[in-house]
Scaffold this motif. Structure first.
Motif, PDB file in Angstrom:
ATOM      1  N   CYS A 247      -4.631  -1.064  -4.825  1.00 33.52           N
ATOM      2  CA  CYS A 247      -4.463  -2.292  -4.060  1.00 33.52           C
ATOM      3  C   CYS A 247      -5.679  -3.216  -4.071  1.00 33.52           C
ATOM      4  O   CYS A 247      -5.572  -4.388  -3.764  1.00 33.52           O
ATOM      5  CB  CYS A 247      -4.111  -1.932  -2.623  1.00 33.52           C
ATOM      6  SG  CYS A 247      -5.202  -0.676  -1.939  1.00 33.52           S
TER       7      CYS A 247
ATOM      8  N   CYS B  10      -4.170   6.358  -0.235  1.00 34.38           N
ATOM      9  CA  CYS B  10      -3.271   5.277  -0.669  1.00 34.38           C
ATOM     10  C   CYS B  10      -2.895   5.510  -2.127  1.00 34.38           C
ATOM     11  O   CYS B  10      -3.749   5.779  -2.966  1.00 34.38           O
ATOM     12  CB  CYS B  10      -3.960   3.922  -0.502  1.00 34.38           C
ATOM     13  SG  CYS B  10      -3.017   2.551  -1.197  1.00 34.38           S
TER      14      CYS B  10
ATOM     15  N   HIS C 159      -9.582   0.490  -3.557  1.00 28.30           N
ATOM     16  CA  HIS C 159      -8.366   1.318  -3.414  1.00 28.30           C
ATOM     17  C   HIS C 159      -8.729   2.803  -3.335  1.00 28.30           C
ATOM     18  O   HIS C 159      -8.204   3.548  -2.511  1.00 28.30           O
ATOM     19  CB  HIS C 159      -7.433   1.066  -4.586  1.00 28.30           C
ATOM     20  CG  HIS C 159      -6.532   2.217  -4.904  1.00 28.30           C
ATOM     21  ND1 HIS C 159      -5.440   2.534  -4.141  1.00 28.30           N
ATOM     22  CD2 HIS C 159      -6.580   3.154  -5.895  1.00 28.30           C
ATOM     23  CE1 HIS C 159      -4.849   3.608  -4.651  1.00 28.30           C
ATOM     24  NE2 HIS C 159      -5.527   4.000  -5.713  1.00 28.30           N
TER      25      HIS C 159
ATOM     26  N   HIS D 176       0.866  -1.175   0.000  1.00 24.61           N
ATOM     27  CA  HIS D 176       0.000   0.000   0.000  1.00 24.61           C
ATOM     28  C   HIS D 176       0.902   1.225   0.000  1.00 24.61           C
ATOM     29  O   HIS D 176       2.040   1.165   0.434  1.00 24.61           O
ATOM     30  CB  HIS D 176      -0.891   0.051   1.248  1.00 24.61           C
ATOM     31  CG  HIS D 176      -1.900  -1.038   1.316  1.00 24.61           C
ATOM     32  ND1 HIS D 176      -3.076  -1.026   0.606  1.00 24.61           N
ATOM     33  CD2 HIS D 176      -1.898  -2.203   2.023  1.00 24.61           C
ATOM     34  CE1 HIS D 176      -3.764  -2.126   0.877  1.00 24.61           C
ATOM     35  NE2 HIS D 176      -3.080  -2.869   1.735  1.00 24.61           N
TER      36      HIS D 176
HETATM   37 CU1  CUA Z   1      -4.095   0.523  -0.390  1.00 23.67          CU
HETATM   38 CU2  CUA Z   1      -4.579   1.415  -2.478  1.00 23.67          CU
END
Ligand code: CUA
Ligand code: CUK
Length: 641
Positions: A625, A621, A629, A585
């Motif tokens: 991910c 972030c 996300h 991340h």
């Molecule tokens: Cu954790 Cu994008």
């Protein structure tokens, strides 16, 4: 499927042929008539792995890039002597100390020569060492994580060019100064160079288990410039060879160009002898400032220590340890063949390529047949140590590597080619043009006892028309040749990062099994690690705020932070709680004067934020991910001081 692969291969071949035909500079080249199977030789199907790793230096980018061979695909750029926003290297609090030096924080260098660690004369795939020329340093990259884990500064050195080559059991990684300088450094007239400026050759011991580096001793040498080096191997194990220039000891090389000595030297150093001398209490401790930076894999943190002295050795104190081998003319590369018998001095301005014999050198030393000792160091006779020479092989030889089948491959910068020649008979067997002006070349394991003589990579200084134009600055370039047959065959051009000088390569099988997939959370000893969401917190200490934060698909904890004031120093200590391969991340904060952090599973990283304005400021972030996300985000409320 097979049909598709074939036609892709045919298409690529077509492209290569076209490019070759377009090129005006290659009337004698074979690249205009590449065999139809060339594309298949470099084609690695989707999902398949390359056979070799190649670690190619980034020159003035200060980085090391990782390629697959034969595909030429770029896998990773490892920051070494550089700040890298992608990985937060040199930006996060953990890695900033890695770029500390006795001159302060120096987040740049000129990285030239990567060399892979060896065991019993063979590449072992554990570490890559690489030199920083500008502010003399040697770094170690751990090939289980592909991260830089140690950097040691070299005192009494300037230019640090004949570095960083390892001995056969990685007993030492060796660093030679380029410039001679006053040792110790002091204020003095530059014109008083001769006799006052000195060179240094530094032997850094490498502890066998974790590779911990330490300067064992520093040989203080005459005031030459030292260009490149290589260790002896096999029969010459225990020796190290360095090319020199400016043996006139002039402070300006304009002068040297006018009165060039006919021959410079290869300095042969019996390091075993000096090691014994030092182990018996020999040598002199000298004050010296240098940083030693170590990245701890268990805390994921680096520390920088400033050292204060270094053990120096005057070669005149150790008879039989250092000799000078006359070598024409401005030798650049100094390369030792896999048997350890032949030492190739690549004289840039010499018509012929000079090869010295280790056996003849020992013989002459034993008979004490010396031509003089102008520098207090015995000089051998050129004829006594000459094994042979390759007659007029090309113009401007720079570097030589070996295929382990009795052949050598030398790059010629001026005539822009790689020339294959035979050790022992010195006959030229083949030559292939390079596009253009090749510097170094690399055969995987080509500077060890066991080369994998299947490919050679040529690293070129000039690219010109090889790729689509990108303005005045065009990509640097490497070329891959198949050397498994009698004649070399050009297979591929591929762009490189920065200016590639040297490279090191080895079979992927040596590295892949050691590769770490993640960091186990229970082994994370970072002092600010947070191992569960229940433990996350915000702690104030005066105007310093520590945020103990975690990240997992797909949220931060805490994600709403209040109580921060303008003028605070806010440290975000962020732990990635994931324990799956390839689920990093990222985290970034608006206005933070640093980079984002890209945090691997099980790892903790820290960035500093100093809010300047009241308000409610978001963070998010940075690495895609999961499907959520975009929802991985939060706010910090900043109030007046
Ligand atoms: Cu954790 Cu994008
Ligand atoms: S040097 Cu660059 S081409 Cu630094 Cu090895 Cu010869």
């Amino acid at each position: 499927m097979k049909h598709i692969i074939k036609s892709v291969a045919a298409f690529i071949t077509g492209l290569v042929v076209l490019t070759g035909c377009n090129n005006s500079n290659q009337s004698n080249s074979k690249s205009g008539a590449l065999a139809s199977n060339v594309a298949e030789k470099v084609y690695v199907a989707p999902g398949e792995h390359d056979e070799f790793y190649a670690f190619i230096s980034g020159g003035f980018s200060g980085q090391l890039s990782v390629y697959g061979l034969p595909s030429g695909r770029l896998f990773k750029v490892i920051p070494v002597f550089s700040q890298d926003a992608e990985k937060a290297w040199g930006y996060n609090e953990e890695t900033k100390p890695m770029l500390e030096t006795s001159h302060g924080f120096v987040p740049w260098d000129d990285a030239h020569h990567p060399d892979i660690s060896q065991t019993a004369g063979e590449i072992d795939g554990r570490w890559v060492f690489i030199n920083g020329n500008n502010t003399p340093r040697i770094a170690k990259v751990d090939l289980s994580t592909f991260e830089t884990t140690e950097i040691i500064e070299i005192p009494n050195s300037a230019g640090n060019h004949s570095s960083s080559f390892v001995t056969e059991n990685t007993e030492y990684v060796v660093a030679g100064t380029r410039f001679s300088v006053p040792i110790p450094q002091r204020d003095m007239p530059i014109k008083d160079y001769k006799g006052n400026f000195k060179g240094s050759l530094t032997f850094i011991s490498v502890e066998p288990e974790h590779g911990h580096m330490d300067i064992k001793f520093q040989l203080i040498m005459p005031g030459f410039d030292y260009d490149l080096s290589h260790p002896g191997r096999g029969k010459s194990h225990g020796w190290f060879f360095f090319t020199t220039y400016n043996t006139e000891e002039a402070s300006t090389l304009l002068e040297v160009n006018a009165s060039q000595n006919d021959k410079d030297f290869i300095a042969a150093v019996n390091w075993k002898k000096i090691e014994e001398y030092v182990n018996n209490g020999g040598g002199t401790m000298m004050p010296a400032n240098y940083a030693h930076n170590v990245y701890d894999e268990s805390t994921h943190m680096a520390t920088s220590t400033l050292k204060k002295e270094v053990l120096t050795v005057n070669p005149l104190e150790v008879p039989g340890a250092v000799f000078l081998l006359p070598t024409p003319k401005s030798p650049h590369g100094c390369d030792v063949d896999p048997t350890g018998e032949y030492i190739v001095g690549n004289g840039k301005l010499s018509a012929n390529l000079t090869v010295h014999s280790f056996t003849k050198m020992l013989d002459a030393i034993e008979k004490e047949k010396f031509a003089g000792d102008a520098y207090g160091i015995p000089i051998l006779n050129f004829e006594d140590v000459l094994a042979g020479s390759v007659e007029q092989p090309g113009l401007g030889p720079l570097h030589t590597e070996f295929d382990g089948k009795g052949n050598a491959y030398t790059t010629f910068f001026i005539s822009s080619e790689v020339v294959k020649w035979k050790l022992g008979t010195w006959e030229v067997l083949d030559r292939q043009p390079c596009y253009y002006s090749v510097g170094h070349l690399m055969i995987p394991g080509g500077n060890s006892q066991k080369p994998w003589g299947k490919y050679v990579v040529a690293m070129n200084k000039i690219t010109k028309d090889r790729y689509l134009p990108t303005g005045p600055e065009v990509t640097q370039s490497a070329q891959l040749y198949d050397i498994s047959g009698e004649k070399m065959e050009l297979l591929l051009d591929f762009p490189t990062i920065g200016e590639p000088h040297y490279a090191a390569g080895c079979p992927a099988d040596l590295i892949k099994p050691r590769s770490k997939k993640l960091f186990p959370l229970e082994e994370n000893n970072h002092p600010y690690a947070t191992k569960s969401e229940a433990d996350t917190k915000v702690v104030r200490d005066g105007n310093i705020v520590h945020v103990y934060m975690t990240m997992i698909r797909s949220h931060f904890s805490p994600d709403n932070i209040e109580g921060v004031k303008v003028g605070d120093k806010v440290y975000f200590h962020v732990t990635n709680l994931e324990q799956d391969y390839d689920v990093p991340h990222g985290v970034s904060m608006i206005g933070a004067n640093t980079s984002e952090l890209l945090i691997m599973p099980g790892q903790t990283e820290t960035f500093l934020w100093e809010p300047k304005q009241e308000g409610v400021w978001p963070f998010y972030c940075t690495d895609f991910c999961s499907a959520l996300h975009q929802e991985m985000q939060g706010y910090v409320r900043v109030s007046a001081a």
